[in-house]
Design a protein around this motif. Sequence first.
Motif, PDB file in Angstrom:
ATOM      1  N   LYS A 160       0.806  -1.366   0.058  1.00 57.94           N
ATOM      2  CA  LYS A 160       0.117  -0.233   0.042  1.00 57.94           C
ATOM      3  C   LYS A 160       0.699   1.546   0.048  1.00 57.94           C
ATOM      4  N   MET A 161       1.896   1.235   0.888  1.00 57.97           N
ATOM      5  CA  MET A 161       2.910   2.218   0.714  1.00 57.97           C
ATOM      6  C   MET A 161       3.454   2.622  -0.570  1.00 57.97           C
ATOM      7  N   TYR A 162       4.025   1.523  -1.183  1.00 64.34           N
ATOM      8  CA  TYR A 162       4.598   1.726  -2.763  1.00 64.34           C
ATOM      9  C   TYR A 162       3.536   2.209  -3.421  1.00 64.34           C
ATOM     10  N   GLY A 163       2.134   1.863  -3.451  1.00 59.12           N
ATOM     11  CA  GLY A 163       0.996   2.417  -4.323  1.00 59.12           C
ATOM     12  C   GLY A 163       0.929   3.922  -3.873  1.00 59.12           C
ATOM     13  N   MET A 164       1.140   4.305  -2.784  1.00 60.46           N
ATOM     14  CA  MET A 164       1.000   5.738  -2.549  1.00 60.46           C
ATOM     15  C   MET A 164       2.021   6.416  -2.985  1.00 60.46           C
ATOM     16  N   LEU A 165       3.275   6.042  -2.791  1.00 56.93           N
ATOM     17  CA  LEU A 165       4.426   6.735  -3.369  1.00 56.93           C
ATOM     18  C   LEU A 165       4.383   7.017  -4.776  1.00 56.93           C
ATOM     19  N   SER A 166       3.927   5.756  -5.412  1.00 54.38           N
ATOM     20  CA  SER A 166       3.596   5.827  -6.886  1.00 54.38           C
ATOM     21  C   SER A 166       2.693   6.899  -7.347  1.00 54.38           C
ATOM     22  N   SER A 167       1.698   7.074  -6.753  1.00 50.58           N
ATOM     23  CA  SER A 167       0.556   7.924  -6.998  1.00 50.58           C
ATOM     24  C   SER A 167       0.952   9.399  -6.624  1.00 50.58           C
ATOM     25  N   ILE A 168       1.892   9.595  -6.102  1.00 51.41           N
ATOM     26  CA  ILE A 168       2.522  11.025  -6.080  1.00 51.41           C
ATOM     27  C   ILE A 168       3.905  11.336  -6.924  1.00 51.41           C
ATOM     28  N   GLY A 169       3.920  10.477  -7.834  1.00 51.26           N
ATOM     29  CA  GLY A 169       4.967  10.611  -8.635  1.00 51.26           C
ATOM     30  C   GLY A 169       6.387   9.485  -8.450  1.00 51.26           C
ATOM     31  N   ALA A 170       6.370   8.811  -7.678  1.00 54.15           N
ATOM     32  CA  ALA A 170       7.535   8.098  -7.515  1.00 54.15           C
ATOM     33  C   ALA A 170       7.440   6.934  -8.827  1.00 54.15           C
ATOM     34  N   THR A 171       8.871   6.936  -9.387  1.00 52.83           N
ATOM     35  CA  THR A 171       8.674   6.105 -10.682  1.00 52.83           C
ATOM     36  C   THR A 171       9.082   4.493 -10.494  1.00 52.83           C
ATOM     37  N   SER A 172       9.138   3.840 -11.232  1.00 53.54           N
ATOM     38  CA  SER A 172       9.253   2.328 -10.951  1.00 53.54           C
ATOM     39  C   SER A 172      10.719   2.190 -10.509  1.00 53.54           C
ATOM     40  N   LYS A 173      11.481   2.884 -11.212  1.00 50.66           N
ATOM     41  CA  LYS A 173      12.931   2.957 -10.921  1.00 50.66           C
ATOM     42  C   LYS A 173      13.391   3.211  -9.470  1.00 50.66           C
ATOM     43  N   GLN A 174      12.475   4.366  -8.957  1.00 54.59           N
ATOM     44  CA  GLN A 174      12.865   4.960  -7.723  1.00 54.59           C
ATOM     45  C   GLN A 174      12.411   3.824  -6.589  1.00 54.59           C
ATOM     46  N   ILE A 175      11.225   3.228  -6.894  1.00 53.30           N
ATOM     47  CA  ILE A 175      10.832   2.284  -5.846  1.00 53.30           C
ATOM     48  C   ILE A 175      11.750   0.993  -5.898  1.00 53.30           C
ATOM     49  N   LYS A 176      12.024   0.479  -7.287  1.00 54.35           N
ATOM     50  CA  LYS A 176      12.911  -0.498  -7.209  1.00 54.35           C
ATOM     51  C   LYS A 176      14.129  -0.289  -6.389  1.00 54.35           C
ATOM     52  N   LYS A 177      14.741   0.811  -6.731  1.00 44.10           N
ATOM     53  CA  LYS A 177      15.932   1.455  -5.714  1.00 44.10           C
ATOM     54  C   LYS A 177      15.736   1.439  -4.499  1.00 44.10           C
ATOM     55  N   ASN A 178      14.523   1.812  -3.992  1.00 48.91           N
ATOM     56  CA  ASN A 178      14.122   1.837  -2.574  1.00 48.91           C
ATOM     57  C   ASN A 178      14.167   0.392  -1.893  1.00 48.91           C
ATOM     58  N   VAL A 179      13.679  -0.534  -2.671  1.00 42.02           N
ATOM     59  CA  VAL A 179      13.702  -1.772  -1.963  1.00 42.02           C
ATOM     60  C   VAL A 179      15.079  -2.630  -2.105  1.00 42.02           C
ATOM     61  N   LEU A 180      15.827  -2.457  -3.102  1.00 45.92           N
ATOM     62  CA  LEU A 180      17.243  -2.815  -3.279  1.00 45.92           C
ATOM     63  C   LEU A 180      18.112  -2.235  -1.956  1.00 45.92           C
ATOM     64  N   HIS A 181      17.820  -0.810  -1.994  1.00 45.71           N
ATOM     65  CA  HIS A 181      18.725  -0.233  -0.692  1.00 45.71           C
ATOM     66  C   HIS A 181      18.358  -0.830   0.536  1.00 45.71           C
ATOM     67  N   GLU A 182      16.978  -1.089   0.867  1.00 48.65           N
ATOM     68  CA  GLU A 182      16.451  -1.769   2.142  1.00 48.65           C
ATOM     69  C   GLU A 182      17.139  -2.902   2.063  1.00 48.65           C
ATOM     70  N   GLY A 183      17.202  -3.704   1.179  1.00 49.83           N
ATOM     71  CA  GLY A 183      17.983  -5.089   1.076  1.00 49.83           C
ATOM     72  C   GLY A 183      19.301  -5.088   1.628  1.00 49.83           C
ATOM     73  N   PHE A 184      20.052  -3.873   1.041  1.00 43.00           N
ATOM     74  CA  PHE A 184      21.391  -3.923   1.273  1.00 43.00           C
ATOM     75  C   PHE A 184      21.726  -3.265   2.730  1.00 43.00           C
ATOM     76  N   ILE A 185      20.877  -2.553   3.259  1.00 43.32           N
ATOM     77  CA  ILE A 185      21.147  -2.147   4.462  1.00 43.32           C
ATOM     78  C   ILE A 185      21.106  -3.375   5.492  1.00 43.32           C
ATOM     79  N   LEU A 186      19.929  -4.151   5.237  1.00 43.13           N
ATOM     80  CA  LEU A 186      19.325  -5.412   6.193  1.00 43.13           C
ATOM     81  C   LEU A 186      20.733  -6.351   6.030  1.00 43.13           C
ATOM     82  N   GLY A 187      21.101  -6.434   4.778  1.00 46.30           N
ATOM     83  CA  GLY A 187      22.465  -7.633   4.688  1.00 46.30           C
ATOM     84  C   GLY A 187      23.498  -6.990   5.406  1.00 46.30           C
ATOM     85  N   LEU A 188      23.728  -5.649   5.232  1.00 43.07           N
ATOM     86  CA  LEU A 188      24.914  -5.114   5.936  1.00 43.07           C
ATOM     87  C   LEU A 188      24.796  -5.231   7.550  1.00 43.07           C
TER      88      LEU A 188
END
Length: 567
Positions: free
Chosen positions: A36-64
């Motif tokens: 739902k959060m990703y849907g709301m970010l997308s609705s206010i202008g976040a691109t697919s690339k930005q959402i994808k980058k956000n998820v990858l960044h989260e995974g990187f931090i968790l792994g780190l």
Amino acid sequence: MNMLYAISGVVIGIIILTSVFVIKNSFDIANQEKKKMYGMLSSIGATSKQIKKNVLHEGFILGLIGIPLGILSGIFADYILVIIINYIGNFNDVKFVFSISIWPVILSIILGVVTIYLSVVRAAKKSSKIAPIEAIRNNNEIKINSKKIKSSKIVDKLFGVGGDIAYKNLKRNKKRNRTTIISIVISVAVFISLSSFLSYGFKLTNQYYQDINYDIQLYLRDTNEEESKKIINDIIKMDNISRYSIIRSMSMTFDYKKYYNDDVLKFFDGVNDLSLRIMSVGEDEFKRILKDNKVDESNFKGLLIDKNIFYQEGSKNYKEVNLFDLNKFKTVTGSINNKDLSIGIIKRIDILPMGLQNVYSETPMIIVSDEFYDYIVFNYNITATDSKSLYIKSTDAEKLESLIKEYLLDNDITNYNLFNIETEAKAQRSLIILVAIFLYGFIIVISLIGVTNIINTISTNMNLRRREFAMLKSIGMTKNEFNKMINLESIMYSTKALIIGIPLGILGSFAIYKAFANGSDYGYLFPWQAIIIAILVVYILVSLIMHFALRKTRNENIIDAIKDENI
């Protein structure tokens, strides 16, 4: 070593697969919660690339954070384990040393990075493709097909409306339910598999000393009959001896093909000559085994020991057989120093004298009295028998060992081997404890992973269904009906998972059996106890988790829950 490598491979494989699944499942759950959060970010202008980058960044931090913490936890557990083993163990002055190999650390990092990356990439692709309206409304997970979710009449009659809704829920929201069921399946399969590992491990570890009934063994080398007799007679007069046997043996050549059972001769193709062992065990021990085997004493006849084990062709299974055909022969004839000797066989015995436990040999044995043995030595020009061993059951093995060593030193006797079996048995018991620590450790770690995974999955699923539960309450579902529905759902989850998990666990159990069979084949032990424990634990655990996860919804405002505006 092949057996140990095979067992290690199976166990490590189970742990890796389970851990990988937990990591993947955690990211899938996190992705569902944040849809739902990703849907709301997308609705206010976040691109697919930005959402994808956000998820990858989260995974990187968790792994780190997670990978170094995991490695440090493993090293700390290793350190504690070494301390525990050295504290409770007794390995004859052998101490375990804390040491870290770099390769497991490197492999853990690689495995963690690859698993997290693949899980994150999959989650990132899904998140970047979410349509804003569908994500905000969060209704794209449920695909309704009236035929597929048609309720069973039996369920409807037995459980009423609550059962009907519980049954349909399992079918209409397959993605969430599949994740929960797979989590339970993995946990059940791993528990049953590693429980078998535990059973086989203890059976293998306990095997060696299970039948030994003596504490001290003295083996005399290169001594003549008179010298060895004097040494042994002096020792058996010492204190702290409750029972002893004096084993002397010699070999007699004989035509085995004449005496052996027809069905065992095939195992000796190409063998020309075999010998037969003639043994004496001391008069006291000879009288004891005559009594134990219910045999009338006869000085010039012998007791036969001829058990052997042969592996069946094309398999690892073995069978125990007797070599001699006693239906045809009650006397065996052979030769010693080119002189013929005949020995009558009183009986084949199963209760063996001290020092001859678990005897399986291609060379059969005949136990005779000391009088008969001495008769052979005197009349067949025997200067020294093949072996002379003294076996002692002592009330104080350590003290007796010291007395024997002192006697041998004072008499300048060096051609001997002295073993304190009690000391060896203590080391073996310590080894059993060591194996228990590792085996129970595996079970606990895997069980914790499985339970964590189930709690995580079920709690998330219950939280994502807050809106659904509020709507059911708003149309008049009572508290009893609601609890009945949740109980039935937990039973259905558990039953479906057990139907899949138990057969997989049995397959894993069989794989572990095959790994152990490379060294010692005891036959497959069906894991009944593990299956029963798994069934009880799954039903109880799933029910408790579901009810615990619903604590927040019990006092929740129905209107707020239906709006579901909290992110």
